[in-house]
Motif scaffolding. Structure first.
Motif, PDB file in Angstrom:
ATOM      1  N   ASP A 158       3.290  -0.863   5.074  1.00 20.26           N
ATOM      2  CA  ASP A 158       4.008  -0.770   6.356  1.00 20.26           C
ATOM      3  C   ASP A 158       4.269   0.652   6.825  1.00 20.26           C
ATOM      4  OD1 ASP A 158       4.035  -3.255   7.409  1.00 20.26           O
ATOM      5  OD2 ASP A 158       6.148  -3.671   7.078  1.00 20.26           O
ATOM      6  N   GLY A 159       4.409   1.622   5.912  1.00 22.77           N
ATOM      7  CA  GLY A 159       4.646   2.989   6.352  1.00 22.77           C
ATOM      8  C   GLY A 159       6.047   3.215   6.880  1.00 22.77           C
ATOM      9  N   TYR A 160       7.016   2.462   6.362  1.00 26.01           N
ATOM     10  CA  TYR A 160       8.433   2.635   6.701  1.00 26.01           C
ATOM     11  C   TYR A 160       8.870   4.039   6.286  1.00 26.01           C
ATOM     12  CZ  TYR A 160      13.489   1.480   6.296  1.00 26.01           C
ATOM     13  OH  TYR A 160      14.854   1.439   6.389  1.00 26.01           O
TER      14      TYR A 160
ATOM     15  N   GLU B 261       4.308  -7.038   0.021  1.00 20.45           N
ATOM     16  CA  GLU B 261       3.660  -7.086   1.327  1.00 20.45           C
ATOM     17  C   GLU B 261       4.377  -6.246   2.383  1.00 20.45           C
ATOM     18  OE1 GLU B 261       2.169 -11.637   0.375  1.00 20.45           O
ATOM     19  OE2 GLU B 261       3.528 -11.287   2.065  1.00 20.45           O
ATOM     20  N   MET B 262       5.482  -5.599   2.011  1.00 20.82           N
ATOM     21  CA  MET B 262       6.253  -4.804   2.968  1.00 20.82           C
ATOM     22  C   MET B 262       7.081  -3.771   2.222  1.00 20.82           C
ATOM     23  SD  MET B 262       8.981  -6.246   5.737  1.00 20.82           S
ATOM     24  CE  MET B 262       9.133  -5.524   7.361  1.00 20.82           C
ATOM     25  N   ASP B 263       7.184  -2.558   2.778  1.00 22.87           N
ATOM     26  CA  ASP B 263       7.929  -1.476   2.136  1.00 22.87           C
ATOM     27  C   ASP B 263       9.375  -1.836   1.859  1.00 22.87           C
ATOM     28  OD1 ASP B 263       5.691   0.100   2.248  1.00 22.87           O
ATOM     29  OD2 ASP B 263       6.366   1.338   3.912  1.00 22.87           O
ATOM     30  N   ASP B 264      10.026  -2.504   2.804  1.00 29.43           N
ATOM     31  CA  ASP B 264      11.437  -2.838   2.628  1.00 29.43           C
ATOM     32  C   ASP B 264      11.635  -3.668   1.354  1.00 29.43           C
ATOM     33  OD1 ASP B 264      13.810  -2.111   3.783  1.00 29.43           O
ATOM     34  OD2 ASP B 264      13.940  -3.805   5.147  1.00 29.43           O
ATOM     35  N   MET B 265      10.758  -4.623   1.105  1.00 30.04           N
ATOM     36  CA  MET B 265      10.852  -5.415  -0.119  1.00 30.04           C
ATOM     37  C   MET B 265      10.552  -4.552  -1.339  1.00 30.04           C
ATOM     38  SD  MET B 265       9.291  -9.170   0.904  1.00 30.04           S
ATOM     39  CE  MET B 265       7.610  -8.591   1.233  1.00 30.04           C
ATOM     40  N   ALA B 266       9.648  -3.586  -1.187  1.00 22.98           N
ATOM     41  CA  ALA B 266       9.337  -2.684  -2.294  1.00 22.98           C
ATOM     42  C   ALA B 266      10.549  -1.845  -2.685  1.00 22.98           C
ATOM     43  CB  ALA B 266       8.173  -1.777  -1.917  1.00 22.98           C
ATOM     44  N   LEU B 267      11.321  -1.408  -1.699  1.00 22.70           N
ATOM     45  CA  LEU B 267      12.514  -0.618  -1.996  1.00 22.70           C
ATOM     46  C   LEU B 267      13.521  -1.440  -2.796  1.00 22.70           C
ATOM     47  CD1 LEU B 267      12.949   1.215   1.434  1.00 22.70           C
ATOM     48  CD2 LEU B 267      11.997   2.143  -0.687  1.00 22.70           C
ATOM     49  N   GLY B 268      13.632  -2.725  -2.467  1.00 25.59           N
ATOM     50  CA  GLY B 268      14.487  -3.609  -3.256  1.00 25.59           C
ATOM     51  C   GLY B 268      13.942  -3.787  -4.667  1.00 25.59           C
TER      52      GLY B 268
END
Length: 320
Positions: A251-253, A224-231
């Motif tokens: 999110d487009g981070y 649900e969020m890019d930051d979690m995807a990076l993890g």
């Protein structure tokens, strides 16, 4: 109850002279952010400061640190400082309603940013990304990637009870299934499991590690969020599974867009804190000048970000 989608920025109707006049009658806005743990939330606060300064707004910001009780105490403190308006990114939707009611009792209008809140809440409007449209687009794109192949997905969500997270994952699933039905007259999506990443990279890493152990045959991850995807991508790399798994997020981070350009993340969608904060402060300015009739939701423009347009969307100067 009206639910009108506004895809244009409110600020486009406000002239420089209007802002100059507003600056002569400075107001105080309190911004209660749910947390600063994560690039997106930190970006909200930093861009809020920038745009408040541009518009001549006195700004007070707080960090609830993911704690409902602290957020309520933060708002009580801001109300005691006689703020004129409250911008709230609620940690919890039910507690958010109580906070809005508390502000109303003090005669302070409340505006909701990013997270959602019940339509019964006494708020002026809610400014957010169009989570339904964005995530339907992501789901449709995922079907383009998989074709007729079965999608065996795990979902990494932010926190339980979050209405925005729910909207994102359910519309991703909706986008996938509708596209599969449209293209192939059948669905081929299995949700193997769900994990909770608490909206940050470390949480996404831990959730993905657990999900890999329990779901060896997964080939799709939606977060649900890019930051979690990076993890999640870090965990997949460590398990030598990234080459067999497609990852989708929202999110487009800036670091997420870089991951799209490198091919590690298949797609994301824009939830730009620069645009969000500028939009909500423009609404506060308009409200202060007498424009008090707003729809329940004001959405920033939906943007699907894939390898085809990532370089065009990427801003190297972004604070997020």
């Amino acid at each position: 109850m009206k639910k009108i989608i506004l895809s244009v920025l409110i600020g486009s109707t406000l002239t420089a002279s209007a802002f100059s006049a507003f600056a002569d009658d400075k107001i105080t806005v309190g911004f209660s952010n749910r947390t600063l743990n994560g690039a997106f939330f930190n970006g909200l606060t930093e861009y809020m400061k920038i745009h408040a300064n541009e518009k001549g707004i006195e700004l007070i910001t707080t960090d609830a640190r993911g704690d409902i009780g602290k957020q309520m105490a933060d708002v009580e403190d801001m109300l005691s400082q006689d703020i004129d308006y409250l911008i709230l990114n609620p940690q919890d939707p039910a507690a958010g309603v109580r906070i809005a009611e508390m502000a109303k009792a003090k005669g302070v209008p409340t505006f909701i940013l990013d997270s959602d809140i019940s339509l019964s809440a006494p708020v002026v409007t809610r400014v957010q990304a169009n989570n339904a449209v964005n995530n339907i687009k992501i789901g449709e794109f995922a079907v383009e990637q998989f074709g007729k192949d079965e999608m065996k997905c795990v979902i990494i969500s932010g926190n339980q009870g979050n209405l925005v997270g729910e909207a994102r994952r359910t519309n991703f699933v909706r986008g996938v299934m509708e596209a599969q039905l449209r293209e192939y007259n059948q669905t081929g999506l299995t949700i193997l499991s769900q994990g909770w990443g608490n909206w940050d990279q470390q949480g996404g890493l831990k959730a993905m590690e657990d999900l890999i152990i329990a779901n060896d045959d997964l080939n799709c991850v939606y977060t649900e969020m890019d930051d979690m995807a990076l993890g999640a991508i870090q965990a997949l790399k460590a398990a030598n599974k990234l080459d067999q798994v497609k990852v989708f997020a929202h999110d487009g981070y800036s670091k997420g867009i870089e991951a799209v350009m490198s091919g590690e993340l298949q797609a994301t969608a824009s939830n730009n804190p620069n645009t969000l904060t500028n939009t909500i402060l423009d609404i506060v300015v308009s409200y202060n000048k007498g424009q008090t009739d707003y729809p329940d939701y004001v959405y920033i423009e939906p943007v699907l970000i894939t390898k085809d347009n990532a370089k065009d969307v990427f801003d190297p100067k972004s604070l997020y």
